[in-house]
Design a protein around this motif. Structure first.
Motif, PDB file in Angstrom:
ATOM      1  N   THR A  86       0.818  -1.200   0.000  1.00  0.00           N
ATOM      2  CA  THR A  86       0.000   0.000   0.000  1.00  0.00           C
ATOM      3  C   THR A  86       0.852   1.251   0.000  1.00  0.00           C
ATOM      4  N   ARG A  87       1.939   1.175   0.696  1.00  0.00           N
ATOM      5  CA  ARG A  87       2.700   2.394   0.912  1.00  0.00           C
ATOM      6  C   ARG A  87       4.133   2.013   1.254  1.00  0.00           C
ATOM      7  N   ALA A  88       5.080   2.687   0.627  1.00  0.00           N
ATOM      8  CA  ALA A  88       6.473   2.451   0.993  1.00  0.00           C
ATOM      9  C   ALA A  88       6.738   3.119   2.334  1.00  0.00           C
ATOM     10  N   ASP A 118       9.550   8.885  -0.865  1.00  0.00           N
ATOM     11  CA  ASP A 118       8.231   9.354  -1.237  1.00  0.00           C
ATOM     12  C   ASP A 118       7.209   8.246  -1.026  1.00  0.00           C
ATOM     13  N   ASP A 119       6.637   8.189   0.165  1.00  0.00           N
ATOM     14  CA  ASP A 119       5.703   7.100   0.448  1.00  0.00           C
ATOM     15  C   ASP A 119       4.264   7.574   0.340  1.00  0.00           C
ATOM     16  N   SER A 120       3.945   8.129  -0.812  1.00  0.00           N
ATOM     17  CA  SER A 120       2.622   8.714  -1.007  1.00  0.00           C
ATOM     18  C   SER A 120       1.586   7.661  -1.347  1.00  0.00           C
ATOM     19  N   GLY A 121       2.036   6.458  -1.719  1.00  0.00           N
ATOM     20  CA  GLY A 121       1.088   5.449  -2.155  1.00  0.00           C
ATOM     21  C   GLY A 121       0.593   5.713  -3.563  1.00  0.00           C
ATOM     22  N   LEU A 122       1.276   6.588  -4.293  1.00  0.00           N
ATOM     23  CA  LEU A 122       0.831   6.958  -5.637  1.00  0.00           C
ATOM     24  C   LEU A 122       1.419   6.080  -6.737  1.00  0.00           C
ATOM     25  N   TYR A 150      -0.609   3.660  -8.781  1.00  0.00           N
ATOM     26  CA  TYR A 150      -1.614   4.327  -9.610  1.00  0.00           C
ATOM     27  C   TYR A 150      -0.974   4.914 -10.865  1.00  0.00           C
ATOM     28  N   LEU A 151       0.197   5.508 -10.675  1.00  0.00           N
ATOM     29  CA  LEU A 151       0.893   6.076 -11.824  1.00  0.00           C
ATOM     30  C   LEU A 151       1.291   4.975 -12.806  1.00  0.00           C
TER      31      LEU A 151
END
Lengths: 643, 256, 373
Positions: free
Chosen positions: B94-96, B100-104, B107-108
């Motif tokens: 879900t998230r690093a 940058d652990d935005s969880g994006l 999706y990108l």
């Protein structure tokens, strides 16, 4: 005629015995190579009469019957060997045989008596039944048969002679055939050889030998997966077991109804080394695991076919079984050996153990804290922190207990005592990593070695004369287990060190104002692992406190349940071990339990209705004569918190 | 295990312990790894970063058979995308927990590769050309969804898989670096504004500025001082029960 | 009074473990009159001018209601909006009644749009994305706020960011007119940036109690033509799974009633749990005694729970137990002994016989449920 019968029988029995022994030896040889020398055989008499007898003599009844039975038997067989084996047929020697068999008969009679309900209400439940119930009869038959046949006075009537011959035949079968087939008498031969080739030879040189042996991880040594992964002399050791059940009676996990019985564990390993099932085991089972459902063979994985993992994880590594074992078997080595394989090759330590191991890998402490926080309790005490440029006499290593607010009171009391005694000391500060004790007991040798090497590297940058700790687990690790990795230090437990300070007058204490009835709980890692039972008692005595001993104390003390990572693996039982220990204390009416270990403190304090639990250092600090303002402040604080 | 999936890839990032700062695996990604291992033996494990990072050793111990390391040039999404063009299923956490652990990123990546994406996945079953997943929703709720492949699955931290840290596996797995020449080293325009970091502190809650009446200030002063819970000693049981219900209603903990 | 924290507690810090705020509201209001006074202090309308710009807040409703987290996102927009900017709340999913509209108003929403077909319970990400894209197209907001939650907004927001390549901040734990900040590296760092185009807010980042209100004018949502064929091909929603309270893992449960030594009758406890749709927990003494399975044990040696509501019945509150509930927002204790440690931890404590209070509570709940619409 009879003479030839006995001669023939003797040589036949000898032959059968040798064949049987050879076959048994093949089973032992399935194990891994271990260093041995034939000359070790010469050590047997001393080890038997001194080291082994020292353990057996704790139970005088069985010691005496065993001396009579075994002594009589060995004498009788030796005499038969001379008189009949060499076909001398001397009447004089026959008389000697008669005396020996009489002694054996009397011994065997008392062995039998113990297993009946005649003198005691019940034979102890720790004794195995099955073919061990047969043994007294076999011994009686052997001695009676031999006695009758060698009686030099009369010629026997034919019928009696036949009966005597049959008795002797039956008895000889037990001795000769039984050993090779894994009957109860195999303990005699395996036991003696085990004494000679014991995996911990240091034990017989009056040396403490409690450190676990390192694994060579680079060589892919990952512990015990199958019976043949044990060293051959360990397998031999398992075969020496007499199923007396003293380990079972001493085991805290067994008492708590957890699925562990050290006796059955050793027997299961015997099943594993000789291929078969545990169906013939006739003693107390592992709680909740029916007997007869497990099987093993030398090259088959032990867990779970032969032993369930939960059995291994229930152990607190308290060494009570090892302490009690008259055959000097090393149960804890076996258990940790098997745990190592589970942890290193399956990662399957249960419950909270994996999380703790992960924390150790990632933060070098058990709960993922900041290592700086380990000495936060000392911030207001004006305590030096060691650094490479500040040499000290005593380096205080607090251990994991330092994160625990309860144990911080003990540490503060200890600091107060050290200051009063004007000891030149410093704490280790952020340089301290967990010793790896719990990781090692949980079988994670990789994490243990990583931490040990880091600590040793840190110690090597520092200048100190000795290490002081209030945690017996730290003591054991640093003192006994780090030398294998090149870390050789003088390490003292705070009870030992404080006793020295009191003895040499550096620490002056007044009589304690404590009036409540007090007992002392021996930490396993201080008593059994480090043989220190005197200093804590001497210290309590020095402030005028009388120690009312619990039934199990000193080297035979009962575990608090906190060792070996057991609180993390948390195997379910009927009771909790600390509840049992507190019941021990309450049964003698103790109102204060003196302790000397953070694990014991935490475990015993976890019991809701209990006597007060106070560390030795806290009791001593309350009796300190010196009165400076800083010190007084401390007393007030600790009293308030304790109340 | 299933043969219906052609290729499974797992994205793993290098974590960092929040207290000790020591490199470690990122638990969220490890769950994705374990989920992938439960679906197939042969999976592609990708990491964008340094092959020397000790965190990668953790992934080996956690079961990664081989880790392919992609150099970190500016456009990680493009670099990853070039490796993942022929993949049926991509798994990630879900998230690093480092950088940058935005969880994006998932999706990108899914947008770039035009993949279906499901987040908060706690279970996966694989079928031919599709997967059936169980999706985490708060308050014990779960939803089943089938997703056509190729797809990207973002694994929820409470995924029903057990992580086994097995030291012996560290010796079995390997780490290889994919050569940088394969990658798009062009600077792509960073679409995020500039971030800077500082040590964590207690965040300041956004509140409307207001002018208070004397009475309001008084009330505020009183209420903020009221520490410790209310204790109800008196009253009969019905009244006591009523107090509990009132409390639950006041805090919208019940809806009746 | 110092609270003892056991250092042996199991810390498991992953990136998603954000520390919860301790309970801030500890006062109970017993009289109805007082509630009325507090709920409606005199408030002014934030802006009267005709809007020149818009801030858009997008959030899903949950079973007809808008939760605190979504209201906080609206409040954030309202606090940051200037007098010529309107706060538009785009609610995906049904809205139950006017009360909910009132709460949107209190949170500062000036305009409210509702797209009832986009309920979070239906998994239709592509439809949702194209719907909000066309809404954004027509509204042209200067900034978008969304709650970073797990009922769909966190995910939808990221789809939007990725699709439109917008500047964005996620997991935002601090916001003001000039910057946003997110926790990084498991909470040990704070990453700060100026305000981006899309802001996904973590819970409790904003005080949703405002001194002003919005107009909350309900606006007819423009007809959206949704290309939904792609969604039905890609995703097929097989429906929500029945999750009875007893099946929810304690760690995931939102409401727990927990039994200690003081509970004689576990059937009553089960009835109470049933009435409240709560999960059942227990103290060590109860699981040790075999009265409830060990999996129900809450505490340092058992489960660490994070329920919003933890009702500790007949539990004295040993240190180990308190550790297990340290992240619970509302702790309600029912205990005979007013000096038990749990009383100091609880937000509301009822001193009395566990069985009697439980029975009375069950009766009151039954009554309330019958009376409720």
């Amino acid at each position: 005629m009879l003479n030839y019968f006995i001669t023939a029988l003797f040589w036949l029995a000898t032959f059968i015995l040798l064949v049987g022994l050879w076959r048994r030896a093949q089973l032992w040889r399935n194990g891994q190579a271990a260093e041995w020398k034939l000359t070790q055989l010469f050590t047997i008499p001393k080890r038997y009469f001194v080291d082994l007898h020292h353990v057996v003599a704790r139970e005088p009844y069985i010691a005496r019957t065993h001396v009579a039975t075994a002594g009589g038997a060995v004498a009788a067989i030796a005499l038969v060997a001379i008189n009949y084996g060499l076909m001398l047929y001397s009447t004089m020697l026959n008389w000697a045989i008669v005396i020996a068999t009489c002694i054996m008969f009397i011994g065997a009679f008392f062995v039998w008596l113990r297993r009946t309900s005649l003198i005691t209400n019940q034979p102890p439940s720790r004794l195995s039944k099955g073919n061990w119930s047969r043994l007294p009869y076999s011994l009686l038959a052997f001695s009676l048969g031999l006695l009758l046949l060698t009686l030099p006075i009369t010629t026997l009537s034919n019928s009696i002679a036949v009966i005597a011959a049959l008795l002797l035949l039956a008895g000889s079968a037990e001795l000769a055939l039984g050993i090779g087939m894994g009957g109860p008498m195999k303990h005699a031969i395996a036991g003696l050889l085990h004494l000679a080739f014991h995996p911990r030879q240091e034990r017989f040189n009056d040396q403490l030998s409690t450190a676990l042996k390192p694994l060579n991880l680079q060589e892919k040594e990952f512990g015990i997966n199958k019976p043949s992964d044990f060293n051959w002399n360990q397998l031999l050791g398992f075969d020496a077991c007499v199923q007396c059940g003293k380990c079972e009676a001493a085991c805290p996990a067994f008492a708590a109804g957890q699925p562990l019985n050290p006796k059955k564990l050793i027997q299961d390993l015997v099943v594993g080394l000789s291929s078969g099932t545990d169906a013939s085991f006739a003693g107390s089972p592992y709680a909740g695991i029916p007997v007869g459902t497990h099987a093993g063979s030398p090259n088959q994985a032990i867990v779970p076919a032969l032993i369930e993992a939960q059995t291994l994880w229930a152990c607190t590594t308290c060494r009570a079984c090892v302490q009690e074992c008259p055959m000097l078997i090393e149960h804890v080595d076996a258990i940790v050996g098997m745990r190592r394989n589970l942890t290193l090759t399956q990662g399957s330590a249960p419950n909270k153990a994996p999380q703790l191991l992960e924390n150790l890998r990632q933060t070098a402490n058990q709960n993922g804290e900041d290592n700086l926080a380990r000495y936060y309790w000392a911030i207001d005490l004006d305590v030096k922190t060691i650094s490479p440029i500040t040499p000290v006499d005593v380096l205080l290593v607090a251990g994991e207990g330092a994160f625990d607010m309860r144990y911080q009171r003990t540490l503060r009391a200890l600091v107060k005592l050290l200051k009063a005694a004007k000891v030149d000391f410093a704490v280790m500060g952020a340089l301290e990593n967990d010793t790896g004790d719990t990781a090692r007991r949980l079988g994670d040798e990789a994490t243990f070695q990583m931490l040990a090497k880091r600590n040793i590297a840190n110690f090597n940058t520092l200048k100190f004369k000795r290490i002081l700790t209030a945690d017996p687990h730290v003591l054991h690790c640093l003192k006994n287990e780090y030398p294998a990795f090149g870390g050789h230090y003088e390490v003292l437990h705070h009870s030992t060190f404080l006793a020295q300070l009191v003895a040499n007058g550096a620490l002056k204490l007044s009589k304690s104002t404590e009036t409540r009835k007090l007992t002392y709980h021996d930490p396993c890692y201080l008593a059994r692992y480090n043989n220190e039972t005197k200093s804590p008692r001497a210290l309590l005595k020095s402030i005028g406190l009388r120690v009312n001993e619990m039934e199990r104390s000193g080297l035979r003390g009962r575990c608090c349940g906190g060792g070996g990572g057991a609180p993390l693996t948390d195997i379910a039982g009927k009771q909790r071990i600390p509840d049992i220990r507190i019941a021990d204390a309450r049964s003698i009416g103790a109102e204060v339990v003196a302790v000397a270990c953070p694990q014991c403190t935490a475990m015993l304090e976890g019991v809701i209705e209990r006597p007060e639990v106070l560390d030795i250092a806290e009791l001593l600090a309350a009796s300190l004569v010196v009165a400076s303002s800083a010190v007084t402040g401390l007393v007030i604080e600790s009293t308030v918190v304790a109340a | 295990m299933t043969d219906s999936l052609k290729r499974i890839a797992v994205l793993v990032s290098a974590g960092k312990h929040p207290v000790s700062g020591q490199p470690r695996h990122c638990r969220n990604d490890s769950l994705a790894l374990q989920m992938g291992l439960n679906l197939a033996n042969d999976i592609l494990v990708l990491h964008a970063g340094e092959s020397e990072n000790p965190a990668l050793q953790d992934y080996l111990a956690l079961g990664a058979p081989q880790i392919n390391v992609i150099p970190t040039t500016d456009n990680i999404v493009n670099n990853l995308a070039t490796q993942l063009t022929n993949t049926d299923l991509i798994l990630s956490g879900t998230r690093a927990e480092n950088g940058d652990d935005s969880g994006l990123l998932p999706y990108l990546l899914a947008t770039k590769l035009n993949l279906a994406l499901v987040a908060d996945v706690v279970e996966i079953k694989a079928y031919e050309n599709k997967i059936e997943i169980l999706q985490f929703l708060p308050k014990g709720r779960r939803r089943r969804v089938t997703v056509c492949l190729p797809a990207l699955v973002v694994v929820h931290p409470s995924a029903a898989v057990t992580l086994n840290f097995i030291h012996a596996r560290q010796n079995l797995g390997s780490i290889s670096t994919l050569s940088a020449s394969n990658f798009d080293a062009k600077h792509s325009q960073s679409d995020l504004k500039q971030w800077h970091t500082c040590p964590a502190r207690k965040p300041i809650k956004l509140a409307a500025s207001r002018t208070l009446t004397g009475h309001e200030r008084l009330m505020a002063a009183i209420s903020s001082k009221a520490k410790g819970g209310a204790v109800v000693n008196e009253g009969n049981n019905v009244e006591k029960a009523q107090v509990i219900l009132d409390y639950l209603r006041e805090h919208q903990l019940i809806d009746f | 009074m110092t609270t003892r924290i056991n250092p042996h507690r199991q810390a498991q810090v992953s990136a998603d473990d954000l520390k919860r705020e301790p309970a801030t509201i500890k006062r109970i209001v017993l009289s109805k009159a007082q509630i009325a006074v507090e709920a409606h202090p005199a408030k002014w309308l934030r802006t009267l001018s005709k809007p020149k710009a818009r801030l858009l807040v997008i959030a899903h409703s949950d079973r007809g209601a808008v939760d605190d987290h979504a209201l906080q996102a609206i409040a954030a927009a309202a606090i940051l909006a200037d007098a010529e900017t309107a706060v538009v709340a785009l609610i995906l999913g049904e809205l139950n009644d006017n009360l909910i509209n009132e709460s949107l108003k209190q949170a500062g929403a000036d305009e409210v749009l509702v797209l009832p077909s986009l309920d979070f319970q239906v998994f239709q990400p592509d439809i949702e994305l194209s719907a909000i894209l066309s809404m954004i197209e027509s509204l042209k907001p200067s900034r978008i706020f969304m709650p970073d939650n797990l009922i769909g907004d966190g995910s939808l927001g990221r789809r939007l960011i990725a699709n439109k390549q917008l500047t964005a901040a996620t997991h935002v734990i601090e916001i003001d007119a000039n910057h946003v900040a997110s926790a990084q590296t498991g909470g040990s760092l704070l990453a700060i940036s100026e305000l981006p185009e899309v802001i996904l807010l973590s819970p409790n980042t904003v005080e949703s109690e405002l001194p002003f209100t919005g107009k909350a004018t309900r606006i007819e949502a423009p007809k959206i033509i949704i290309e939904n064929s792609q969604n039905t091909v890609t995703y097929q929603d097989l429906g929500m799974q029945g999750s009875k309270a007893e099946n929810i893992a304690l760690e995931d449960a939102d409401f727990i009633v927990s039994a200690g030594n003081g509970v004689q009758n576990l059937d009553t406890l089960a009835n109470l749990a049933n009435a409240l749709s709560a999960s059942i927990g227990a103290s060590r003494v109860v699981t040790d005694g075999g009265r409830l399975p060990r999996s129900k044990q809450v505490g340092a040696t058992g489960k660490t729970v994070t329920a919003s509501t933890y009702m500790a019945i007949g539990i004295s509150g040993a240190v180990q137990h308190l550790q297990g509930i340290k992240d619970c927002r509302h702790v309600i204790a029912i205990n005979k002994d007013a000096s038990a440690p749990i009383i100091k931890r609880a937000d509301l404590s009822i001193i009395g016989d566990a069985e009697e209070v439980m029975q009375a509570l069950i009766a009151e709940i039954t009554k309330a449920k019958v009376g409720a619409p």
